[in-house]
Design a protein around this motif. Structure first.
Motif, PDB file in Angstrom:
ATOM      1  N   THR A   1       0.854  -1.192   0.000  1.00 38.42           N
ATOM      2  CA  THR A   1       0.000   0.000   0.000  1.00 38.42           C
ATOM      3  C   THR A   1       0.890   1.241   0.000  1.00 38.42           C
ATOM      4  OG1 THR A   1      -0.108  -0.016   2.423  1.00 38.42           O
ATOM      5  CG2 THR A   1      -1.890  -1.123   1.225  1.00 38.42           C
ATOM      6  N   ALA A   2       0.333   2.360  -0.450  1.00 35.51           N
ATOM      7  CA  ALA A   2       1.116   3.587  -0.596  1.00 35.51           C
ATOM      8  C   ALA A   2       1.711   4.058   0.722  1.00 35.51           C
ATOM      9  CB  ALA A   2       0.233   4.685  -1.200  1.00 35.51           C
ATOM     10  N   ASP A   3       0.982   3.865   1.839  1.00 29.88           N
ATOM     11  CA  ASP A   3       1.478   4.386   3.111  1.00 29.88           C
ATOM     12  C   ASP A   3       2.646   3.579   3.667  1.00 29.88           C
ATOM     13  OD1 ASP A   3       0.123   2.093   3.833  1.00 29.88           O
ATOM     14  OD2 ASP A   3      -1.248   3.060   5.237  1.00 29.88           O
ATOM     15  N   ALA A   4       2.985   2.473   3.019  1.00 28.69           N
ATOM     16  CA  ALA A   4       4.127   1.667   3.464  1.00 28.69           C
ATOM     17  C   ALA A   4       5.450   2.181   2.918  1.00 28.69           C
ATOM     18  CB  ALA A   4       3.937   0.210   3.049  1.00 28.69           C
ATOM     19  N   TYR A   5       5.389   3.171   2.010  1.00 27.88           N
ATOM     20  CA  TYR A   5       6.604   3.662   1.362  1.00 27.88           C
ATOM     21  C   TYR A   5       7.153   4.887   2.089  1.00 27.88           C
ATOM     22  CZ  TYR A   5       5.926   0.449  -2.449  1.00 27.88           C
ATOM     23  OH  TYR A   5       5.809  -0.702  -3.178  1.00 27.88           O
ATOM     24  N   PRO A   6       8.338   4.776   2.671  1.00 25.48           N
ATOM     25  CA  PRO A   6       8.944   5.970   3.268  1.00 25.48           C
ATOM     26  C   PRO A   6       9.299   6.976   2.183  1.00 25.48           C
ATOM     27  CG  PRO A   6      10.533   4.164   3.201  1.00 25.48           C
ATOM     28  CD  PRO A   6       9.209   3.597   2.764  1.00 25.48           C
ATOM     29  N   ALA A   7       9.303   8.239   2.539  1.00 22.68           N
ATOM     30  CA  ALA A   7       9.680   9.288   1.596  1.00 22.68           C
ATOM     31  C   ALA A   7      11.169   9.191   1.280  1.00 22.68           C
ATOM     32  CB  ALA A   7       9.363  10.652   2.195  1.00 22.68           C
ATOM     33  N   PRO A   8      11.580   9.678   0.117  1.00 19.16           N
ATOM     34  CA  PRO A   8      13.017   9.714  -0.189  1.00 19.16           C
ATOM     35  C   PRO A   8      13.833  10.373   0.911  1.00 19.16           C
ATOM     36  CG  PRO A   8      11.765  10.213  -2.165  1.00 19.16           C
ATOM     37  CD  PRO A   8      10.773  10.146  -1.032  1.00 19.16           C
ATOM     38  N   SER A   9      13.294  11.431   1.496  1.00 19.34           N
ATOM     39  CA  SER A   9      14.019  12.130   2.566  1.00 19.34           C
ATOM     40  C   SER A   9      14.209  11.232   3.785  1.00 19.34           C
ATOM     41  CB  SER A   9      13.274  13.404   2.969  1.00 19.34           C
ATOM     42  OG  SER A   9      11.966  13.106   3.436  1.00 19.34           O
ATOM     43  N   GLN A  10      13.229  10.366   4.060  1.00 21.82           N
ATOM     44  CA  GLN A  10      13.358   9.463   5.200  1.00 21.82           C
ATOM     45  C   GLN A  10      14.406   8.381   4.947  1.00 21.82           C
ATOM     46  OE1 GLN A  10       9.051   8.643   5.359  1.00 21.82           O
ATOM     47  NE2 GLN A  10       9.048   9.456   7.444  1.00 21.82           N
ATOM     48  N   ILE A  11      14.411   7.815   3.742  1.00 17.16           N
ATOM     49  CA  ILE A  11      15.452   6.844   3.409  1.00 17.16           C
ATOM     50  C   ILE A  11      16.822   7.508   3.490  1.00 17.16           C
ATOM     51  CG2 ILE A  11      16.387   5.342   1.617  1.00 17.16           C
ATOM     52  CD1 ILE A  11      13.572   4.869   0.625  1.00 17.16           C
ATOM     53  N   ALA A  12      16.906   8.752   3.007  1.00 17.58           N
ATOM     54  CA  ALA A  12      18.175   9.482   3.034  1.00 17.58           C
ATOM     55  C   ALA A  12      18.662   9.693   4.467  1.00 17.58           C
ATOM     56  CB  ALA A  12      18.016  10.818   2.321  1.00 17.58           C
ATOM     57  N   ILE A  13      17.758   9.994   5.363  1.00 17.94           N
ATOM     58  CA  ILE A  13      18.117  10.175   6.772  1.00 17.94           C
ATOM     59  C   ILE A  13      18.726   8.889   7.328  1.00 17.94           C
ATOM     60  CG2 ILE A  13      17.134  10.429   9.090  1.00 17.94           C
ATOM     61  CD1 ILE A  13      15.168  12.478   7.809  1.00 17.94           C
ATOM     62  N   VAL A  14      18.110   7.746   6.997  1.00 17.95           N
ATOM     63  CA  VAL A  14      18.614   6.468   7.493  1.00 17.95           C
ATOM     64  C   VAL A  14      19.978   6.148   6.892  1.00 17.95           C
ATOM     65  CG1 VAL A  14      18.156   4.003   7.705  1.00 17.95           C
ATOM     66  CG2 VAL A  14      16.257   5.619   7.822  1.00 17.95           C
ATOM     67  N   LEU A  15      20.132   6.354   5.586  1.00 16.69           N
ATOM     68  CA  LEU A  15      21.416   6.083   4.950  1.00 16.69           C
ATOM     69  C   LEU A  15      22.522   6.952   5.555  1.00 16.69           C
ATOM     70  CD1 LEU A  15      20.352   5.796   1.193  1.00 16.69           C
ATOM     71  CD2 LEU A  15      21.182   3.945   2.648  1.00 16.69           C
TER      72      LEU A  15
END
Length: 317
Positions: free
Chosen positions: A185-199
């Motif tokens: 579902t769409a709400d399961a996808y973190p935003a690019p900014s959130q993935i970037a924060i984790v990386l």
């Protein structure tokens, strides 16, 4: 094939055919994995991902594997709601894993555990127990943080990563992080900014990473089946690798994750290049080994076939 492609894609895709959206019956999924392990693209194939609760069901398929062609597994633990429940589940899971090893013997290789942490503050005691017990069992462990993607997500995440980094700084039993990058579902996808924060955060803390869910396609694109833009595995891994090579900040990392132009993701005779940023094949190999392990996908065909369609792998022989 350029060496950079080999170093980037080697053992990159852990096959998770049992999980949504494919959610195949066990027999179909294990037969697929066996078939993939014998074809020309087997060098891209990593482990078979299986929930610890279903480990015993694999006993019926022992004859398909051998010491020369073992069943390589990444085990997914059950979710918990508290530290106490998490500890109890870990003990039971490690017992199941050892029982299964005894049964399969040299026809199986189990070296990776994907372990969900409860959505509560994580302390040193729990991490020490996880690191100690899984290391004794010969497992490389990637813990999944299960905090909701709400207003407190970033602070919860960084606090947990600080605890993992503190554990890793004093223990030989290192713990990595597993990041969920999508779902059905769409709400399961973190935003690019959130993935970037984790990386960025994992890079700065020297925490190795593994990924799961949503990375079926090489490059980010809108998909009607989830009514959302799905992250590309080239985006995520290029972003993670170039973040290490160039000390990128989260804003610069997010730009790579957001990029929907396949022509910007290039493999060369020297390494990889995204726009003006590049890194060598030797750096790719080192980064894969130490920092960016693999990702779980319920499809093996989609990623490799689409890489060929984009002329990133060459043509099938």
């Amino acid at each position: 094939m350029d060496p950079s492609v080999r170093f980037f894609m080697e053992r990159l895709i852990d096959y998770a055919g049992l999980f949504p959206p494919a959610e195949l019956p066990l027999e179909a999924a294990i037969q697929n994995y066996n078939r993939y392990g014998h074809d020309q693209d087997s060098w891209m194939l990593g482990r078979f991902v299986v929930p610890v609760s279903r480990l015993g069901e694999l006993a019926s398929y022992k004859a398909m594997f051998s010491e020369d062609h073992p069943l390589l597994l990444s085990i997914v633990g059950n979710r918990s709601r508290s530290k106490e429940e998490c500890s109890e589940l870990l003990t039971g899971s490690l017992d199941r894993i050892q029982t299964f090893r005894n049964q399969y013997q040299k026809a199986v290789g189990i070296d990776t555990l994907e372990w969900p942490l409860p959505p509560v503050p994580i302390g040193a005691h729990l991490l020490d127990a996880i690191g100690r017990e899984t290391s004794k069992a010969g497992l490389r462990t990637f813990c999944e943080l299960t905090y909701a993607l709400d207003s407190r997500w970033q602070s919860n995440l960084l606090e947990a990563l600080d605890h993992i980094a503190a554990h890793n700084s004093v223990s030989e039993a290192k713990i990595g992080m597993k990041l969920r990058t999508g779902g059905v579902t769409a709400d399961a996808y973190p935003a690019p900014s959130q993935i970037a924060i984790v990386l960025e955060a994992c890079r700065d803390r020297n925490i190795p990473m593994k990924f799961t869910a949503g990375l079926h396609h090489p490059v980010r694109m809108y998909r009607y089946e989830v009514n959302a833009k799905m992250h590309g595995f080239l985006n995520v891994f290029f972003a993670g690798m170039l973040a290490h090579a160039h000390k990128l900040d989260s804003k610069s990392i997010a730009e790579i994750i957001e990029d929907e132009n396949p022509d910007n993701f290039n493999f060369t005779g020297e390494g990889i290049r995204w726009r003006s940023l590049s890194m060598t094949s030797a750096e790719i190999r080192s980064c894969r080994k130490a920092a960016l392990s693999a990702y779980g996908s319920c499809s093996f065909d989609e990623p490799r076939d689409e890489m060929r369609e984009l002329h990133k792998l060459g043509q099938r022989s």
